[in-house]
Design an enzyme around this catalytic site. Sequence first.
Site, short mmCIF file in Angstrom:
data_model
loop_
_atom_site.label_atom_id
_atom_site.label_comp_id
_atom_site.label_asym_id
_atom_site.label_seq_id
_atom_site.Cartn_x
_atom_site.Cartn_y
_atom_site.Cartn_z
N CYS A 151 20.90 -34.65 41.37
CA CYS A 151 20.66 -33.37 42.04
C CYS A 151 20.30 -33.59 43.50
CB CYS A 151 19.52 -32.65 41.31
SG CYS A 151 18.83 -31.25 42.19
N CYS A 179 20.53 -26.45 46.91
CA CYS A 179 21.16 -25.20 46.46
C CYS A 179 20.14 -24.13 46.14
CB CYS A 179 22.02 -25.43 45.23
SG CYS A 179 22.62 -27.10 45.05
N THR A 207 12.09 -27.84 42.78
CA THR A 207 13.06 -28.90 43.10
C THR A 207 13.12 -29.17 44.60
OG1 THR A 207 14.39 -28.27 41.20
CG2 THR A 207 15.52 -29.50 42.90
N GLU A 250 10.82 -32.80 41.17
CA GLU A 250 10.18 -31.49 41.09
C GLU A 250 8.68 -31.61 41.34
OE1 GLU A 250 12.88 -32.17 39.07
OE2 GLU A 250 14.06 -30.56 39.96
N HIS A 271 22.21 -19.06 41.10
CA HIS A 271 21.96 -20.46 40.76
C HIS A 271 22.74 -20.89 39.52
CE1 HIS A 271 20.07 -24.13 41.91
NE2 HIS A 271 19.53 -24.31 40.73
N TYR A 301 26.23 -24.44 38.28
CA TYR A 301 26.08 -25.58 37.38
C TYR A 301 27.38 -26.25 36.95
CZ TYR A 301 21.07 -25.86 37.12
OH TYR A 301 19.76 -26.11 37.43
N CYS A 328 27.90 -28.54 40.16
CA CYS A 328 27.04 -29.72 40.33
C CYS A 328 27.02 -30.59 39.09
CB CYS A 328 25.64 -29.33 40.81
SG CYS A 328 24.41 -29.13 39.55
N GLU A 330 16.57 -30.93 32.48
CA GLU A 330 16.95 -30.18 33.68
C GLU A 330 18.17 -29.30 33.38
OE1 GLU A 330 17.86 -28.63 37.33
OE2 GLU A 330 19.32 -29.86 36.29
FE1 SF4 Z 1 20.30 -29.56 41.84
FE2 SF4 Z 1 22.54 -28.66 40.76
FE3 SF4 Z 1 20.44 -27.02 41.05
FE4 SF4 Z 1 21.87 -27.88 43.18
S1 SF4 Z 1 22.59 -26.56 41.50
S2 SF4 Z 1 19.65 -27.76 43.02
S3 SF4 Z 1 22.37 -29.97 42.57
S4 SF4 Z 1 20.57 -28.85 39.73
FE FE Z 2 18.59 -27.38 38.88
#
Ligand code: SF4
Ligand code: FE
Length: 479
Positions: free
Chosen positions: A99, A103, A190, A257, A292, A296, A299, A443
Amino acid sequence: MIRTKKDYIESLKKQKLNVYYKGERVEDVTTHPALIPHINAAAMTYELALRPENEDLMTAASHLTGKKINRFTHIHQSVDDLLKKVLMLRLISHETGSCYQRCVGFDAMNTLYMTTYEIDAAHKTKYFSRFVEFLKMVQEENFMVVGGMTDPKGDRSKRPSEQSDPDLFVHIVEKREDGIVIRGAKAHMTGSVNSHYILIMPTQNMAKGDEAYAVAAAIPLNTPGITLIFGRQSNEERKLEEGIDAGNKEFGVVGGEALIIFDDVFVPWDRVFMCGEIDFSGLLVERFATLHRQNYGGCKGGVSDTIIGATALAAQYQGTANASHIKDKLIEMMHLTETVYAGSVACSAMGSKTKSGAFYPDPLLANCTKHNITRNIYEISRLAHDIAGGIMATLPFDQDLRSPETGKHVRKYLAGVEGVPVESRMKILRLIENMTGGTCLVESMHGAGPPQSQRVMYQRLGNLPQKIKWAKALARINE
Ligand code: SF4
Ligand code: FE
């Protein structure tokens, strides 16, 4: 303005945040071995944007100033912007395997942009213009912002104002002429120890009586009264060691985190974007969650690509790559990955314009994407463990490989296909271990909200009555 990794690290050095790791104050986050991997990962959001081949995905023209900005500070102006976000995330994940944290603030800024516009229209407030000024500054300086939504929440059966300890949700303790004073905490934040600002938002729908908890504001993380306590991760002490056992030593396991405590923190009015408008807290939370959850498949899709690559390589090193069941399992892993990616692409393609002009992904499809993540990542990891074999969990230490007494045995008995160095086999197995266990899986389960929060959205947006109507019509039921 922060452009390079070097600029970013210097900016973090200067801030001197009040960070604690394992009970001790961290003097300089940029030199602490437990934090360096997370800083390296976040720095990729700066460095990769400088490569000409990434310009289209990783930069954008600001709709406010026309200037070229990092996409992580951009407000989506079209479906194309929503799609580019997802493509960008998959691209960065290939480079970090972890990560890169930025984002969350990106999504928080888009959420507040569209929502403050609507609060102003309903309440005759001035939040939108204030927020735009903040956003221009973030774009200009290329700051990293933490999106601060989740409160500790105490007794989940009670509303914020019903808790025996009122601080279990961030709330306003004083309204002054020049601003507000807030108290409480935000959990699981995060990237917070290596960010510049936090954008706090309410954590849930608020009811009458919860007005003091309906607060959104931007706060520099080095403001007096803020303390950050870094969370423990699976195998995190391996980051402190030399050698190969950390798996992904450069970029770490997950985002890094922290629990952030606000002990009577002052926020001037020009950085307050919601202050008591309980009727908009639910919409704000829903939008942030959607933005958000959209991410996913990008990422984690990219992270899964690297897990698949590592697993295929482990099979090659062990001589199992040509077995048909191994090939089939790798195909299944690819299928699960493309399924989540398809979800992210779909919710972006079906995005629409909000009243503010900013674009927003389709909420039901974004929730579907994140819901698949809570399952598919576990299945991808299970298949990786299956292919890698039990050796992944019983490998000797890196020190055993390097020891004059044990090294010869490790080299002899961990040999796989002829010609493959034992170090390479151990490195790839450690990488798989690093990317598929403990904190990584949790996560995927809880980041951007637990599975139940997505099922609630199915209940709300799934339109069951319409589905019943279609069935009745087909069955010729006229009652
Ligand atoms: Fe991390 Fe993925 Fe969330 Fe971006 S979208 S903060 S890379 S877990
Ligand atoms: Fe996340």
